[in-house]
Write an enzyme that holds these catalytic residues in place. Structure first.
Site, PDB file in Angstrom:
ATOM      1  CG  ASN A 212      -0.209  -0.081   2.510  1.00 45.45           C
ATOM      2  OD1 ASN A 212       0.458   0.875   2.885  1.00 45.45           O
ATOM      3  ND2 ASN A 212      -0.290  -1.209   3.203  1.00 45.45           N
ATOM      4  CB  ALA A 276       2.247  -0.498  10.567  1.00 46.98           C
TER       5      ALA A 276
HETATM    6  O1  PMT Z   1       2.696   6.096   6.569  1.00 49.30           O
HETATM    7  P1  PMT Z   1       2.131   7.429   6.128  1.00 49.30           P
HETATM    8  O2  PMT Z   1       2.291   7.647   4.643  1.00 49.30           O
HETATM    9  O3  PMT Z   1       2.639   8.560   6.955  1.00 49.30           O
HETATM   10  O4  PMT Z   1       0.550   7.379   6.364  1.00 49.30           O
HETATM   11  C1  PMT Z   1       0.058   7.302   7.658  1.00 49.30           C
HETATM   12  C2  PMT Z   1      -1.136   6.349   7.751  1.00 49.30           C
HETATM   13  C3  PMT Z   1      -2.300   6.926   6.967  1.00 49.30           C
HETATM   14  C4  PMT Z   1      -0.775   4.972   7.197  1.00 49.30           C
HETATM   15  C5  PMT Z   1      -1.464   6.220   9.278  1.00 49.30           C
HETATM   16  O5  PMT Z   1      -1.793   7.469   9.787  1.00 49.30           O
HETATM   17  C6  PMT Z   1      -2.621   5.271   9.515  1.00 49.30           C
HETATM   18  O6  PMT Z   1      -3.790   5.612   9.425  1.00 49.30           O
HETATM   19  N1  PMT Z   1      -2.284   3.988   9.834  1.00 49.30           N
HETATM   20  C7  PMT Z   1      -3.211   2.881   9.945  1.00 49.30           C
HETATM   21  C8  PMT Z   1      -3.446   2.299   8.604  1.00 49.30           C
HETATM   22  C9  PMT Z   1      -4.356   1.112   8.623  1.00 49.30           C
HETATM   23  O7  PMT Z   1      -4.000   0.075   8.111  1.00 49.30           O
HETATM   24  O8  PMT Z   1      -5.487   1.262   9.229  1.00 49.30           O
HETATM   25  P2  PMT Z   1      -6.641   0.128   9.422  1.00 49.30           P
HETATM   26  O9  PMT Z   1      -7.864   0.886   9.719  1.00 49.30           O
HETATM   27  O10 PMT Z   1      -6.637  -0.823   8.290  1.00 49.30           O
HETATM   28  O11 PMT Z   1      -6.135  -0.666  10.687  1.00 49.30           O
HETATM   29  C10 PMT Z   1      -6.593  -0.357  12.004  1.00 49.30           C
HETATM   30  C11 PMT Z   1      -5.481  -0.527  13.008  1.00 49.30           C
HETATM   31  O12 PMT Z   1      -5.135  -1.908  13.096  1.00 49.30           O
HETATM   32  C12 PMT Z   1      -4.198   0.212  12.680  1.00 49.30           C
HETATM   33  O13 PMT Z   1      -3.664   0.648  13.896  1.00 49.30           O
HETATM   34  C13 PMT Z   1      -3.316  -0.874  12.058  1.00 49.30           C
HETATM   35  O14 PMT Z   1      -1.937  -0.615  12.311  1.00 49.30           O
HETATM   36  C14 PMT Z   1      -3.769  -2.104  12.820  1.00 49.30           C
HETATM   37  N2  PMT Z   1      -3.665  -3.358  12.069  1.00 49.30           N
HETATM   38  C15 PMT Z   1      -4.411  -3.581  10.957  1.00 49.30           C
HETATM   39  C16 PMT Z   1      -4.359  -4.794  10.328  1.00 49.30           C
HETATM   40  C17 PMT Z   1      -3.514  -5.803  10.851  1.00 49.30           C
HETATM   41  N3  PMT Z   1      -3.416  -6.973  10.267  1.00 49.30           N
HETATM   42  N4  PMT Z   1      -2.773  -5.550  11.932  1.00 49.30           N
HETATM   43  C18 PMT Z   1      -2.840  -4.351  12.557  1.00 49.30           C
HETATM   44  O15 PMT Z   1      -2.157  -4.114  13.553  1.00 49.30           O
END
Ligand code: PMT
Length: 406
Positions: A212, A276
């Site tokens: 991504n 992440a």
């Molecule tokens: O890296 P940059 O370019 O600076 O951009 C920053 C960002 C937009 C990536 C960052 O601010 C952000 O929003 N990160 C979370 C991205 C994400 O994958 O979000 P999600 O809504 O899919 O996941 C929710 C949470 O679960 C997040 O804390 C993620 O790290 C965590 N997760 C998700 C899936 C997984 N398998 N394991 C996780 O730990």
């Protein structure tokens, strides 16, 4: 053990004295603590230890000659002093100390020392009479006045058979002085933090992956802000082009499963922040051969990745005291973030609206912080559009308040 020397660039100047043998141990220990060590060996130093052993332990070229055309081309004496965070002279002979005090630059070591703009640490080693000589005392006093930090020397019996002050301090003591130089006194001192950052790459075959657009800017900025406020910080990052941050232990991974393993290894910590962009899915099987057009069905079978945030938050033995997630959403941002806060059992979640030109990869970001407050009520605060560095600093202020109130 995490060390404040991690990722620090140390220029070690080894001058002539029997104590030079201890410098080899010093290099080894600095390297074990994650420091990058580059060495200058004086002509006197080379009478006691060989450039080969210094180079083998530092895994770097050793610099000795001010007039070597190849050395100067590769790494000029000015660059040697600029490309270091600190300069350490160990052992420092009476002669080199005298040159430093008087601004004499007649070999590589003394020239580097005159040219440096970095903190300088000096570990003297010499015969007791030389140490007690009024000339040496005056030189040391002058260097201290100019901000040079003197480590030791120790008292004891010497190689020359005499006893008294003049033995070079043991590597342990030198290392502890260097560590304290880098340790930040901030309000989070004593707390350990874990931050995930960047994307994950899930391999399809040896050359392709599902990934991504995360750049790691937000996660890295948070790690930096935590470190600046004194937290001992481990950063687990997927592939990014960002440089390592000095003083932070950085573990580089590619896949979600590697990221989970690295996070579990970093436990226990007090604070975990998952910024992440972890791939929720990975290809069921990664082909060992490059996939060929036409030789395979154009259908990808995916399997779910482990959820790192949920794993950390639900860990019954080693749950961090504060677990913070991000929720990257393209619509219904806050509402979906609330659902993630519950589903992943974290304490705070940062709702982050994202699009192809928003959130991912940009320098600015706009987020809403959701915190579980009293009686499990969720308290929301929307922050204005600001740089990722500012968001990181503001988040860390909230974390400081949280731990101060606890
Ligand atoms: O890296 P940059 O370019 O600076 O951009 C920053 C960002 C937009 C990536 C960052 O601010 C952000 O929003 N990160 C979370 C991205 C994400 O994958 O979000 P999600 O809504 O899919 O996941 C929710 C949470 O679960 C997040 O804390 C993620 O790290 C965590 N997760 C998700 C899936 C997984 N398998 N394991 C996780 O730990």
């Amino acid at each position: 053990m995490f060390s404040a020397l991690h990722n620090r660039r140390i220029l070690l100047i080894i001058s002539g004295g029997i104590a030079a043998y201890k410098s080899l141990d010093l290099i080894r220990r600095m390297r074990e603590e994650g420091a990058r060590v580059r060495c200058v060996l004086t002509a006197g130093g080379a009478q006691f230890i060989t450039p080969l052993s210094v180079s083998a332990l530092s895994e770097e070229q050793v610099y000795s000659d001010l007039w070597s055309l190849t050395d100067e081309q590769q790494m000029g004496h000015i660059r040697l002093s600029r490309e270091a965070d600190i300069v350490v002279v160990a052992p420092a002979s009476a002669n080199l100390i005298a040159k430093m005090a008087n601004g004499i630059a007649d070999d590589l070591a003394s020239t580097v020392l005159l040219a440096t703009n970095k903190p300088v640490f000096v570990a003297p080693a010499m015969n007791v009479m030389m140490w007690e000589n009024a000339a040496t005392s005056a030189n040391i006093a002058l260097l201290q006045k100019r901000g040079v930090k003197i480590i030791g020397p120790d008292n004891g019996s010497m190689a020359c058979g005499e006893t008294g002050a003049g033995r070079m301090s043991e590597p342990n003591e030198i290392l502890s002085t260097l560590r304290s130089h880098f340790e930040l006194p901030g309000p989070l001192k004593g707390l350990m933090a874990l931050v995930t950052s960047g994307p994950t790459y899930e391999p399809l075959d040896p050359v392709r992956f599902l990934g991504n657009r995360s750049s790691g800017k937000q996660g890295h900025a948070i790690a930096q802000a935590l470190h600046e406020r004194g937290a001992e910080t481990v950063l687990v990052t997927g592939p990014t082009v960002l440089p390592d941050i000095a003083g932070i232990k950085t573990i580089k991974v590619e896949t979600a499963r590697e990221m989970l393993a690295a996070c579990e290894q970093a436990l226990p910590v007090d604070i975990a922040i998952c910024a992440a962009a972890v791939a929720d899915w990975r290809p069921q099987e990664a082909s060992l051969e490059k996939l060929k057009k036409g030789s395979t069905k154009a259908v990808l079978e995916l399997t779910e990745n482990p959820d790192i945030l949920a794993n950390l938050a639900k860990d019954s033995n080693q749950r961090p005291r504060l677990v913070i997630g991000f929720a990257a959403e393209t619509s219904h941002v806050v509402e979906r973030a609330r659902q993630k806060l519950d589903r992943k059992a974290c304490d705070w979640i940062i709702a982050n609206e994202v699009a192809s030109d928003k959130g991912f990869g940009e320098n600015d970001n706009q987020v809403t912080l959701l915190r579980r407050g009293e009686n499990n009520r969720v308290v929301e605060s929307a922050w204005p559009l600001q740089s990722k560095d500012e968001i990181a600093r503001r988040l860390v202020l909230e974390i400081i308040d949280y731990f101060t109130a606890a």
